[in-house]
Design a protein around this motif. Structure first.
Motif, PDB file in Angstrom:
ATOM      1  N   VAL A  78       0.834  -1.200   0.000  1.00 18.69           N
ATOM      2  CA  VAL A  78       0.000   0.000   0.000  1.00 18.69           C
ATOM      3  C   VAL A  78       0.875   1.259   0.000  1.00 18.69           C
ATOM      4  O   VAL A  78       0.693   2.159  -0.825  1.00 18.69           O
ATOM      5  N   ARG A  79       1.841   1.316   0.905  1.00 20.79           N
ATOM      6  CA  ARG A  79       2.714   2.488   0.957  1.00 20.79           C
ATOM      7  C   ARG A  79       3.819   2.445  -0.090  1.00 20.79           C
ATOM      8  O   ARG A  79       4.455   3.459  -0.379  1.00 20.79           O
ATOM      9  N   GLY A  80       4.062   1.279  -0.658  1.00 21.15           N
ATOM     10  CA  GLY A  80       5.085   1.156  -1.689  1.00 21.15           C
ATOM     11  C   GLY A  80       6.504   1.213  -1.168  1.00 21.15           C
ATOM     12  O   GLY A  80       7.438   1.532  -1.900  1.00 21.15           O
ATOM     13  N   ASN A  81       6.708   0.867   0.106  1.00 18.21           N
ATOM     14  CA  ASN A  81       8.060   0.865   0.665  1.00 18.21           C
ATOM     15  C   ASN A  81       8.865  -0.304   0.107  1.00 18.21           C
ATOM     16  O   ASN A  81       8.348  -1.427  -0.012  1.00 18.21           O
ATOM     17  N   GLY A  82      10.117  -0.055  -0.214  1.00 15.19           N
ATOM     18  CA  GLY A  82      11.007  -1.107  -0.663  1.00 15.19           C
ATOM     19  C   GLY A  82      11.487  -1.948   0.504  1.00 15.19           C
ATOM     20  O   GLY A  82      11.193  -1.651   1.667  1.00 15.19           O
ATOM     21  N   PRO A  83      12.264  -3.003   0.224  1.00 13.74           N
ATOM     22  CA  PRO A  83      12.751  -3.888   1.289  1.00 13.74           C
ATOM     23  C   PRO A  83      13.534  -3.151   2.378  1.00 13.74           C
ATOM     24  O   PRO A  83      13.359  -3.431   3.563  1.00 13.74           O
ATOM     25  N   ALA A  84      14.385  -2.206   1.988  1.00 11.48           N
ATOM     26  CA  ALA A  84      15.211  -1.507   2.981  1.00 11.48           C
ATOM     27  C   ALA A  84      14.357  -0.654   3.910  1.00 11.48           C
ATOM     28  O   ALA A  84      14.539  -0.674   5.132  1.00 11.48           O
ATOM     29  N   ALA A  85      13.401   0.102   3.332  1.00 11.76           N
ATOM     30  CA  ALA A  85      12.541   0.962   4.154  1.00 11.76           C
ATOM     31  C   ALA A  85      11.633   0.123   5.049  1.00 11.76           C
ATOM     32  O   ALA A  85      11.413   0.450   6.222  1.00 11.76           O
ATOM     33  N   THR A  86      11.088  -0.974   4.492  1.00 12.91           N
ATOM     34  CA  THR A  86      10.226  -1.856   5.283  1.00 12.91           C
ATOM     35  C   THR A  86      11.013  -2.479   6.426  1.00 12.91           C
ATOM     36  O   THR A  86      10.535  -2.526   7.570  1.00 12.91           O
ATOM     37  N   CYS A  87      12.210  -2.943   6.139  1.00 17.62           N
ATOM     38  CA  CYS A  87      13.056  -3.558   7.169  1.00 17.62           C
ATOM     39  C   CYS A  87      13.392  -2.547   8.260  1.00 17.62           C
ATOM     40  O   CYS A  87      13.376  -2.876   9.446  1.00 17.62           O
ATOM     41  N   ARG A  88      13.683  -1.306   7.869  1.00 21.75           N
ATOM     42  CA  ARG A  88      14.009  -0.286   8.858  1.00 21.75           C
ATOM     43  C   ARG A  88      12.828   0.010   9.763  1.00 21.75           C
ATOM     44  O   ARG A  88      12.972   0.126  10.982  1.00 21.75           O
ATOM     45  N   ARG A  89      11.628   0.136   9.194  1.00 23.72           N
ATOM     46  CA  ARG A  89      10.441   0.440   9.992  1.00 23.72           C
ATOM     47  C   ARG A  89      10.090  -0.725  10.916  1.00 23.72           C
ATOM     48  O   ARG A  89       9.695  -0.514  12.064  1.00 23.72           O
ATOM     49  N   LEU A  90      10.229  -1.933  10.435  1.00 28.23           N
ATOM     50  CA  LEU A  90       9.993  -3.081  11.301  1.00 28.23           C
ATOM     51  C   LEU A  90      11.056  -3.152  12.394  1.00 28.23           C
ATOM     52  O   LEU A  90      10.777  -3.572  13.523  1.00 28.23           O
ATOM     53  N   GLY A  91      12.265  -2.729  12.069  1.00 27.85           N
ATOM     54  CA  GLY A  91      13.325  -2.683  13.077  1.00 27.85           C
ATOM     55  C   GLY A  91      12.992  -1.700  14.188  1.00 27.85           C
ATOM     56  O   GLY A  91      13.298  -1.946  15.355  1.00 27.85           O
ATOM     57  N   THR A  92      12.362  -0.585  13.827  1.00 30.74           N
ATOM     58  CA  THR A  92      11.907   0.369  14.841  1.00 30.74           C
ATOM     59  C   THR A  92      10.910  -0.295  15.779  1.00 30.74           C
ATOM     60  O   THR A  92      10.969  -0.115  17.004  1.00 30.74           O
ATOM     61  N   LEU A  93      10.001  -1.070  15.213  1.00 31.37           N
ATOM     62  CA  LEU A  93       8.993  -1.747  16.036  1.00 31.37           C
ATOM     63  C   LEU A  93       9.627  -2.826  16.914  1.00 31.37           C
ATOM     64  O   LEU A  93       9.172  -3.061  18.032  1.00 31.37           O
ATOM     65  N   LYS A  94      10.670  -3.462  16.423  1.00 34.19           N
ATOM     66  CA  LYS A  94      11.395  -4.424  17.267  1.00 34.19           C
ATOM     67  C   LYS A  94      11.917  -3.737  18.518  1.00 34.19           C
ATOM     68  O   LYS A  94      11.796  -4.246  19.635  1.00 34.19           O
ATOM     69  N   GLY A  95      12.516  -2.563  18.320  1.00 30.81           N
ATOM     70  CA  GLY A  95      13.031  -1.818  19.461  1.00 30.81           C
ATOM     71  C   GLY A  95      11.927  -1.348  20.393  1.00 30.81           C
ATOM     72  O   GLY A  95      12.060  -1.419  21.613  1.00 30.81           O
ATOM     73  N   PHE A  96      10.832  -0.869  19.803  1.00 36.48           N
ATOM     74  CA  PHE A  96       9.699  -0.393  20.597  1.00 36.48           C
ATOM     75  C   PHE A  96       9.147  -1.502  21.479  1.00 36.48           C
ATOM     76  O   PHE A  96       8.940  -1.326  22.688  1.00 36.48           O
ATOM     77  N   TYR A  97       8.914  -2.668  20.892  1.00 42.75           N
ATOM     78  CA  TYR A  97       8.340  -3.776  21.666  1.00 42.75           C
ATOM     79  C   TYR A  97       9.354  -4.384  22.636  1.00 42.75           C
ATOM     80  O   TYR A  97       8.981  -4.904  23.686  1.00 42.75           O
ATOM     81  N   ARG A  98      10.630  -4.314  22.303  1.00 44.65           N
ATOM     82  CA  ARG A  98      11.646  -4.817  23.235  1.00 44.65           C
ATOM     83  C   ARG A  98      11.647  -3.993  24.514  1.00 44.65           C
ATOM     84  O   ARG A  98      11.736  -4.541  25.629  1.00 44.65           O
ATOM     85  N   ILE A  99      11.522  -2.659  24.377  1.00 46.26           N
ATOM     86  CA  ILE A  99      11.461  -1.793  25.557  1.00 46.26           C
ATOM     87  C   ILE A  99      10.148  -2.003  26.307  1.00 46.26           C
ATOM     88  O   ILE A  99      10.120  -2.026  27.547  1.00 46.26           O
ATOM     89  N   ALA A 100       9.054  -2.164  25.561  1.00 50.17           N
ATOM     90  CA  ALA A 100       7.762  -2.404  26.210  1.00 50.17           C
ATOM     91  C   ALA A 100       7.789  -3.700  27.007  1.00 50.17           C
ATOM     92  O   ALA A 100       7.226  -3.782  28.107  1.00 50.17           O
ATOM     93  N   GLU A 101       8.467  -4.710  26.473  1.00 47.49           N
ATOM     94  CA  GLU A 101       8.594  -5.990  27.187  1.00 47.49           C
ATOM     95  C   GLU A 101       9.472  -5.825  28.426  1.00 47.49           C
ATOM     96  O   GLU A 101       9.151  -6.350  29.501  1.00 47.49           O
ATOM     97  N   ALA A 102      10.569  -5.075  28.284  1.00 42.18           N
ATOM     98  CA  ALA A 102      11.469  -4.850  29.420  1.00 42.18           C
ATOM     99  C   ALA A 102      10.775  -4.083  30.537  1.00 42.18           C
ATOM    100  O   ALA A 102      11.074  -4.293  31.719  1.00 42.18           O
ATOM    101  N   ASP A 103       9.834  -3.206  30.165  1.00 40.99           N
ATOM    102  CA  ASP A 103       9.089  -2.416  31.149  1.00 40.99           C
ATOM    103  C   ASP A 103       7.837  -3.125  31.662  1.00 40.99           C
ATOM    104  O   ASP A 103       7.034  -2.525  32.383  1.00 40.99           O
ATOM    105  N   ASP A 104       7.670  -4.390  31.268  1.00 45.07           N
ATOM    106  CA  ASP A 104       6.524  -5.215  31.688  1.00 45.07           C
ATOM    107  C   ASP A 104       5.183  -4.651  31.224  1.00 45.07           C
ATOM    108  O   ASP A 104       4.157  -4.845  31.869  1.00 45.07           O
ATOM    109  N   ARG A 105       5.190  -3.964  30.085  1.00 43.16           N
ATOM    110  CA  ARG A 105       3.923  -3.488  29.513  1.00 43.16           C
ATOM    111  C   ARG A 105       3.284  -4.567  28.654  1.00 43.16           C
ATOM    112  O   ARG A 105       2.083  -4.559  28.424  1.00 43.16           O
TER     113      ARG A 105
END
Length: 308
Positions: free
Chosen positions: A77-104
């Protein structure tokens, strides 16, 4: 972000008692970063949060399947290439890793999400060769002291565009151990001290003129130069110099690192010059600069010449 969770415009790396649980989780993640990195992560989270809310999903209750669908949304839908998609998913990996560490959350839904395969073309990362880089520097000198300083900071010192546009005149006024130096705050907020060769000093001083402090680079309209105006400036200079289309500021950093290696710098010295935390990144530049010259296709063609 409103209570009905349809708006993500208030995502920010600051805390407020009125924040939702999702906003607090986002702020906890974003507070770890500064500058352009944090701005990029805010953009990534905003895209994700808005997608979640439009599909009736609370970000802290998302499951792996939701993240897989979000990845397809980025690609299809957004037309992101592999690099942009991988980067955005990488951001979410970090976001959820911190949320898990904070017991959210109990467990990150990103753990088994399929990441796009990003293909690195080493030959494409070479940037400009010595003659092309020299041609661009000459075109910049002929255009204006500002253009010369901009190209010099990236093409001769290897600065990132955000670092170049942030340079203050005071940053290169100091002398250390007999060297005039430039002090920059690099990626991840890491400070660096860079010795300035005489040609670089001349161009930076010419750009500063009679000014003793303040921003070094300004646009022709008198506004502070940012990454967008720097991009336009480099594009215009490349056209003036007759260089290939598609040249952008980071190409100059690539070119500077490759040229440093070609000039005889060791891998260790090139790593220090590039300010790479991982030597494997610098090694990519060392490998790619001779790939085309050493390619087996040359030997094979010569081998078959007498038979074909």
């Amino acid at each position: 972000m409103e209570s009905d969770m349809t708006n993500s415009n208030t995502l920010a790396p600051t805390f407020s008692p009125r924040m939702t649980e999702e906003e607090i989780a986002a702020a906890a993640f974003l507070a770890r970063y500064k500058g352009d990195t944090r701005t990029m992560y805010i953009s990534d989270l905003r895209i994700y949060f808005e997608w979640c809310y439009s599909n009736g999903i609370k970000p802290l209750e998302a499951e792996r399947v939701h993240l897989e669908f979000f990845a397809r949304y980025l690609e299809e839908v957004r037309g992101n290439g592999p690099a942009a998609t991988c980067r955005r998913l990488g951001t979410l990996k970090g976001f959820y890793r911190i949320a898990e560490a904070d017991d959210r959350i109990k467990r990150s839904p990103m753990t088994f999400v399929r990441m796009p395969k990003v293909i690195w073309d080493e030959n494409a990362a070479m940037g400009l060769d010595r003659v092309q880089l020299g041609t661009l520097i000459q075109a910049a000198r002929a255009k204006s002291p500002t253009d010369a300083a901009l190209v010099t900071l990236m093409g001769m010192l290897g600065l990132r565009v955000s670092e170049a546009t942030s340079v203050q005149i005071e940053d290169f006024a100091e002398t250390k151990s007999g060297h005039r130096v430039l002090r920059v705050l690099g990626k991840g907020g890491k400070p660096a001290t860079i010795p300035l060769p005489v040609p670089v000093i001349r161009m930076l001083d010419a750009c500063a003129g009679d000014r003793k402090s303040g921003q070094l680079l300004y646009t022709d309209l008198g506004t502070v130069m940012d990454r967008r105006s720097a991009y336009r400036r480099i594009k215009s200079l490349a056209k003036r110099a007759g260089l290939p289309a598609g040249l952008h500021p980071h190409t100059l950093r690539h070119s500077a690192i490759t040229a440093a290696l070609d000039s005889g710098a060791t891998l260790r010295d090139a790593q220090i010059f590039a300010r790479h935390s991982d030597p494997r990144m610098t090694n990519r530049y060392d490998r790619n600069r001779g790939n085309l010259d050493r390619h087996a296709a040359h030997g094979l063609a010569a081998y078959l010449a007498g038979a074909a």
